[in-house]
Design a protein around this motif. Structure first.
Motif, PDB file in Angstrom:
ATOM      1  N   ARG A 171       0.883  -1.303  -0.036  1.00  0.00           N
ATOM      2  CA  ARG A 171      -0.056   0.083  -0.011  1.00  0.00           C
ATOM      3  C   ARG A 171       0.792   1.216  -0.018  1.00  0.00           C
ATOM      4  O   ARG A 171       0.351   2.313  -0.484  1.00  0.00           O
ATOM      5  N   GLY A 172       2.015   1.126   0.355  1.00  0.00           N
ATOM      6  CA  GLY A 172       3.035   2.324   0.646  1.00  0.00           C
ATOM      7  C   GLY A 172       2.631   3.355   1.641  1.00  0.00           C
ATOM      8  O   GLY A 172       3.273   4.282   1.548  1.00  0.00           O
ATOM      9  N   ALA A 173       1.748   2.969   2.538  1.00  0.00           N
ATOM     10  CA  ALA A 173       1.416   3.912   3.547  1.00  0.00           C
ATOM     11  C   ALA A 173       2.111   3.754   4.689  1.00  0.00           C
ATOM     12  O   ALA A 173       1.950   4.404   5.831  1.00  0.00           O
ATOM     13  N   GLY A 174       2.926   2.616   4.827  1.00  0.00           N
ATOM     14  CA  GLY A 174       3.623   2.452   6.111  1.00  0.00           C
ATOM     15  C   GLY A 174       2.666   1.725   7.203  1.00  0.00           C
ATOM     16  O   GLY A 174       1.644   1.453   7.169  1.00  0.00           O
ATOM     17  N   GLY A 175       3.540   1.548   8.445  1.00  0.00           N
ATOM     18  CA  GLY A 175       2.782   0.842   9.547  1.00  0.00           C
ATOM     19  C   GLY A 175       3.657   0.051  10.336  1.00  0.00           C
ATOM     20  O   GLY A 175       5.007  -0.416   9.691  1.00  0.00           O
ATOM     21  N   THR A 176       2.925  -0.849  11.280  1.00  0.00           N
ATOM     22  CA  THR A 176       3.870  -1.866  11.879  1.00  0.00           C
ATOM     23  C   THR A 176       3.151  -3.004  12.312  1.00  0.00           C
ATOM     24  O   THR A 176       1.816  -2.834  12.402  1.00  0.00           O
ATOM     25  N   VAL A 177       3.532  -4.029  12.380  1.00  0.00           N
ATOM     26  CA  VAL A 177       2.756  -5.508  12.609  1.00  0.00           C
ATOM     27  C   VAL A 177       3.687  -5.875  13.748  1.00  0.00           C
ATOM     28  O   VAL A 177       4.825  -6.138  13.591  1.00  0.00           O
ATOM     29  N   THR A 178       3.010  -6.225  14.974  1.00  0.00           N
ATOM     30  CA  THR A 178       3.650  -6.503  16.176  1.00  0.00           C
ATOM     31  C   THR A 178       2.738  -8.095  16.426  1.00  0.00           C
ATOM     32  O   THR A 178       1.604  -8.188  16.448  1.00  0.00           O
ATOM     33  N   ALA A 179       3.750  -9.198  16.562  1.00  0.00           N
ATOM     34  CA  ALA A 179       3.224 -10.382  16.183  1.00  0.00           C
ATOM     35  C   ALA A 179       3.587 -11.202  17.650  1.00  0.00           C
ATOM     36  O   ALA A 179       4.622 -10.943  18.040  1.00  0.00           O
ATOM     37  N   ALA A 180       2.793 -11.801  18.357  1.00  0.00           N
ATOM     38  CA  ALA A 180       3.155 -12.469  19.830  1.00  0.00           C
ATOM     39  C   ALA A 180       2.230 -13.758  19.833  1.00  0.00           C
ATOM     40  O   ALA A 180       1.085 -13.721  19.160  1.00  0.00           O
ATOM     41  N   ASP A 181       2.708 -14.707  20.566  1.00  0.00           N
ATOM     42  CA  ASP A 181       2.012 -15.831  20.851  1.00  0.00           C
ATOM     43  C   ASP A 181       2.590 -16.255  22.335  1.00  0.00           C
ATOM     44  O   ASP A 181       3.880 -16.184  22.528  1.00  0.00           O
ATOM     45  N   VAL A 182       1.637 -17.072  22.761  1.00  0.00           N
ATOM     46  CA  VAL A 182       2.183 -17.930  24.244  1.00  0.00           C
ATOM     47  C   VAL A 182       2.769 -19.143  23.900  1.00  0.00           C
ATOM     48  O   VAL A 182       3.476 -19.592  24.947  1.00  0.00           O
ATOM     49  N   ASP A 183       2.722 -19.769  22.862  1.00  0.00           N
ATOM     50  CA  ASP A 183       3.158 -21.222  22.537  1.00  0.00           C
ATOM     51  C   ASP A 183       4.540 -20.945  21.814  1.00  0.00           C
ATOM     52  O   ASP A 183       4.978 -20.742  20.746  1.00  0.00           O
ATOM     53  N   ALA A 184       5.533 -21.265  22.626  1.00  0.00           N
ATOM     54  CA  ALA A 184       6.857 -20.988  22.405  1.00  0.00           C
ATOM     55  C   ALA A 184       7.450 -21.796  21.245  1.00  0.00           C
ATOM     56  O   ALA A 184       8.137 -21.362  20.277  1.00  0.00           O
ATOM     57  N   PRO A 185       7.215 -23.212  21.076  1.00  0.00           N
ATOM     58  CA  PRO A 185       7.691 -23.973  19.921  1.00  0.00           C
ATOM     59  C   PRO A 185       6.973 -23.358  18.697  1.00  0.00           C
ATOM     60  O   PRO A 185       7.797 -23.264  17.603  1.00  0.00           O
ATOM     61  N   ARG A 186       5.759 -22.783  18.603  1.00  0.00           N
ATOM     62  CA  ARG A 186       5.292 -22.241  17.657  1.00  0.00           C
ATOM     63  C   ARG A 186       5.683 -20.849  17.101  1.00  0.00           C
ATOM     64  O   ARG A 186       5.772 -20.595  15.978  1.00  0.00           O
ATOM     65  N   LEU A 187       6.070 -20.232  18.128  1.00  0.00           N
ATOM     66  CA  LEU A 187       6.647 -18.992  18.270  1.00  0.00           C
ATOM     67  C   LEU A 187       8.039 -18.954  17.479  1.00  0.00           C
ATOM     68  O   LEU A 187       8.394 -18.191  16.565  1.00  0.00           O
ATOM     69  N   ARG A 188       8.979 -19.944  17.801  1.00  0.00           N
ATOM     70  CA  ARG A 188      10.185 -20.320  17.045  1.00  0.00           C
ATOM     71  C   ARG A 188       9.982 -20.627  15.418  1.00  0.00           C
ATOM     72  O   ARG A 188      10.588 -19.876  14.769  1.00  0.00           O
ATOM     73  N   THR A 189       8.991 -21.334  15.286  1.00  0.00           N
ATOM     74  CA  THR A 189       8.687 -21.412  13.709  1.00  0.00           C
ATOM     75  C   THR A 189       8.181 -20.242  13.151  1.00  0.00           C
ATOM     76  O   THR A 189       8.568 -19.582  12.075  1.00  0.00           O
ATOM     77  N   ALA A 190       7.507 -19.075  13.802  1.00  0.00           N
ATOM     78  CA  ALA A 190       7.233 -17.925  13.404  1.00  0.00           C
ATOM     79  C   ALA A 190       8.473 -17.163  13.160  1.00  0.00           C
ATOM     80  O   ALA A 190       8.430 -16.470  12.167  1.00  0.00           O
ATOM     81  N   VAL A 191       9.231 -17.235  14.062  1.00  0.00           N
ATOM     82  CA  VAL A 191      10.791 -16.524  13.938  1.00  0.00           C
ATOM     83  C   VAL A 191      11.387 -16.731  12.532  1.00  0.00           C
ATOM     84  O   VAL A 191      11.951 -16.086  11.838  1.00  0.00           O
TER      85      VAL A 191
END
Length: 195
Positions: A171-191
């Motif tokens: 879109r070219g408008a900018g912004g941020t996405v903050t992603a969080a999760d409580v499941d550590a193994p799944r969060l490692r996959t996200a990283v």
């Protein structure tokens, strides 16, 4: 003929009902060709699977076409080598309602194992269900045209967050996405996906 098939089906249903009425008797199995359930039942279709092209690798139409050609070829090769007996090379279909510059979704035959495809291992696309894409599309519609701040509290494995980020970039408008999760193994996959 059709009349005989229907007569056979009616006869089979009466035999099954009769055997259920008599305690201790097994349900009779009609001989092959004597029942219509198998003839009239729709074939069991394997549900299609979905992918979303990785925006980092697809900056123009040419790069999208190159990936789709490679993917079609890989699917045809895998299918020819497997028990399914081959799939048409053109069986990669765009999902029209998820086909913007940021959300390039395609459906593939359900038997395709993404992990076996070289283009998947190179990160050219993600395996992502269309329902997740629909959620991203709905969010994007509500964001407006300016910069956006998005908080994804159930983010793992991170595919929706990546799609949202790609959409904000396109879109070219900018912004941020903050992603969080409580499941550590799944969060490692996200990283790993984000990298």
């Amino acid at each position: 003929d059709a009349g005989q098939i229907l007569t056979d089906a009616s006869h089979d249903q009466k035999r099954i009902k009769h055997s259920h009425a008599a305690p201790g008797r097994d349900v009779p199995h009609p001989p092959p060709g004597q029942t219509t359930q198998a003839l009239l039942a729709p074939p069991r279709a394997v549900p299609r699977r979905f992918i979303r092209l990785n925006a980092l690798f697809h900056v123009d139409r040419s790069s999208v076409e190159d990936t789709l050609r490679a993917l079609s070829s890989e699917i045809a090769s895998e299918a020819a080598a497997g028990p399914e007996g081959g799939a048409p090379a053109d069986d990669v279909r765009a999902v029209p309602w998820l086909r913007s510059d940021a959300l390039r979704f395609y459906s593939l035959p359900g038997h395709v194992r993404l992990s076996r495809l070289p283009s998947y291992r190179r990160g050219l696309y993600y395996g992502m269900d269309a329902s997740s894409g629909a959620a991203v599309r709905a969010l994007l519609r509500d964001l407006g045209d300016g910069p956006a701040e998005v908080l994804d509290l159930c983010a793992a494995p991170g595919l929706k967050a990546c799609a949202i980020f790609d959409a904000l970039l396109s879109r070219g408008a900018g912004g941020t996405v903050t992603a969080a999760d409580v499941d550590a193994p799944r969060l490692r996959t996200a990283v790993q996906i984000v990298r």
